[in-house]
Design an enzyme around this catalytic site. Structure first.
Site, short mmCIF file in Angstrom:
data_model
loop_
_atom_site.label_atom_id
_atom_site.label_comp_id
_atom_site.label_asym_id
_atom_site.label_seq_id
_atom_site.Cartn_x
_atom_site.Cartn_y
_atom_site.Cartn_z
N TRP A 1 0.81 -1.21 0.00
CA TRP A 1 0.00 0.00 0.00
C TRP A 1 0.84 1.26 0.00
O TRP A 1 0.52 2.24 -0.70
CB TRP A 1 -1.00 -0.02 1.15
CG TRP A 1 -2.06 -1.05 0.92
CD1 TRP A 1 -2.25 -2.21 1.60
CD2 TRP A 1 -3.05 -1.05 -0.12
NE1 TRP A 1 -3.29 -2.93 1.06
CE2 TRP A 1 -3.80 -2.24 0.01
CE3 TRP A 1 -3.37 -0.16 -1.14
CZ2 TRP A 1 -4.86 -2.55 -0.85
CZ3 TRP A 1 -4.41 -0.47 -2.01
CH2 TRP A 1 -5.14 -1.65 -1.85
N ASP B 1 -1.04 6.45 6.90
CA ASP B 1 -2.19 5.64 6.49
C ASP B 1 -2.39 4.58 7.57
O ASP B 1 -1.56 3.69 7.73
CB ASP B 1 -1.90 5.00 5.13
CG ASP B 1 -3.00 4.06 4.66
OD1 ASP B 1 -3.97 3.81 5.42
OD2 ASP B 1 -2.88 3.53 3.54
N LYS C 1 -12.13 -1.74 7.91
CA LYS C 1 -11.31 -2.73 8.62
C LYS C 1 -11.77 -2.83 10.08
O LYS C 1 -12.33 -3.83 10.50
CB LYS C 1 -9.83 -2.35 8.57
CG LYS C 1 -9.33 -1.94 7.20
CD LYS C 1 -9.09 -3.10 6.29
CE LYS C 1 -8.41 -2.67 5.01
NZ LYS C 1 -8.16 -3.76 4.08
#
Length: 419
Positions: free
Chosen positions: A136, A217, A241
């Site tokens: 990511w 992040d 999540k």
């Protein structure tokens, strides 16, 4: 058909939600607050929607002890949208700060001289630092390079170089090649695909100021451990999540980073991108996250999840959930480590994620891994297949995964290894 209580889902996202929250959600979808219409039908500008938004903000502020000089925004576009938004907003701020300094030093009425100076500074000094420790953060750095050019993106660390071309380690901070004064430093606190998590805030980033803010992040470890928000300029995460269902992105940003911003015409003159208005943080902040139609149901779910943590852990707040997350992770890693001939944990021990436990079965043998997944599903243990880009197994240990679920998975791991 199995009941919800019989299935323990370890998928990486969308992830499980607390059953109690889903039960309340089923009710409000039909009739919210005795209004005779469902929550998805109320106006996002109504008093009821404003209160939902306010309550969600208050719960998050209480959980993280967010200072008054930070803003909480609810946006759309997911974490990937913020890969772009971070660049749009913080580069625009960097340019405007440089413009103001140039005007102060060169004087008013020197527009052409100021512009020429800015072009030189953009060419020679604009750098964005990225700590690439997994899939990511790699995507985030690639998006930055796509938007402003790879010459402005400094990959301060590429963790693959320390691990035979694969992610799985976080190199020593002494090995990082950081810029002198980057417009920001970006890292992904927990890499969902690769099972890598920073054990703590990087010490070399301590003391970052408004001119060199830290951006994190936290999509896959949001509200799973205590965080000192003051160390960050920006924290963001997709909700799907630990916080809620897919549809909203939560952003915590220092208010001083919302101004000043370069005018779009100046950015265009400097050949820098101008972001979509829905990614413009100052605009979203001025409109209380309601510049465009916000999915209020998604905000309500996130607010309910966060409030449930406050109700459960009281004064411990996030620290209470962190203790539970650590207990579950230690249980699972303990069983995996006890059977090295059957299981191989992918990440280095120093960088193991508490949220996404990645491992291979019998060295990655395809037949044995399929056997493992089939046997697990018969036990009601689902969502264990690793990301398509890396294969293997991944047990995502998000907040709504109960201790009982982790214990059942640990028991299965033990029995499979002994079979």
């Amino acid at each position: 058909m199995p009941s919800r209580s019989e299935i323990h889902y370890f998928g990486a996202g969308p992830a499980p939600l607390p059953t109690s929250v889903l039960e309340r959600a089923a009710s409000v979808l039909l009739n919210y607050d005795n209004q005779g219409i469902g929550i998805c039908e109320i106006s996002h500008r109504s008093a009821a929607a404003t209160k939902i938004l306010s309550d969600a903000k208050a719960s998050l502020a209480q959980l993280y002890d967010i200072p008054e000089d930070y803003e909480i925004l609810f946006l759309q576009g997911g974490g990937s949208g913020e890969f772009s938004a971070v660049v749009y907003n913080l580069v625009a701020r960097w340019v405007e700060r440089r413009r103001q300094r140039a005007v102060a030093e060169l004087g008013e009425g020197k527009g052409s001289e100021v512009l020429e100076r800015l072009k030189n500074e953009v060419r020679d000094e604009l750098k964005l630092d990225y700590l690439v420790t997994g899939s990511w953060s790699l995507k985030a750095s690639q998006e930055a390079a796509r938007l402003i050019g790879k010459e402005h993106v400094n990959v301060a660390v590429d963790a693959r170089k320390a691990n035979e071309g694969k992610f799985g380690k976080i190199p020593s901070e002494a090995e990082w090649t950081r810029s002198t004064r980057p417009a920001f430093t970006y890292f992904c606190d927990n890499e969902t695909v690769d099972g890598v998590e920073f054990p703590a805030f990087p010490s070399v980033l301590e003391g970052a100021d408004d001119d060199t803010p830290v951006v994190a992040d936290m999509s896959s470890n949001f509200i799973s451990r205590a965080v000192d928000v003051r160390k960050y300029g920006v924290i963001f995460g997709g909700a799907q999540k630990n916080v809620g269902n897919a549809g909203i992105t939560i952003l915590i940003v220092k208010k001083s980073l919302l101004t000043p911003m370069a005018a779009p015409t100046l950015l265009q003159q400097l050949s820098l991108p101008v972001g979509p208005i829905v990614f413009d943080w100052p605009t979203i902040a001025k409109n209380n996250s309601l510049y465009n139609t916000l999915p209020i149901f998604d905000v309500w779910v996130a607010g309910q999840v966060m409030q449930s943590l406050l109700d459960t852990f009281g004064a411990q707040k996030i620290a209470g959930q962190e203790s539970v997350a650590n207990q579950k992770a230690e249980l699972l890693y303990g069983v995996l480590d006890a059977h090295p001939s059957v299981y191989r944990v992918v990440p280095d021990k120093a960088a193991r994620s508490r949220m996404n436990i990645c491992f291979r079965v019998h060295g990655g043998d395809d037949a044995r891994e399929k056997e493992f997944l089939a046997a697990a599903e018969k036990r009601g243990l689902t969502g264990l297949k690793g990301h398509r880009s890396v294969g293997g197994m991944r047990a995502s240990n998000y907040n709504a995964v109960s201790l009982e679920a982790a214990q059942k998975l640990a028991q299965f791991l033990q029995e499979f290894a002994s079979s």
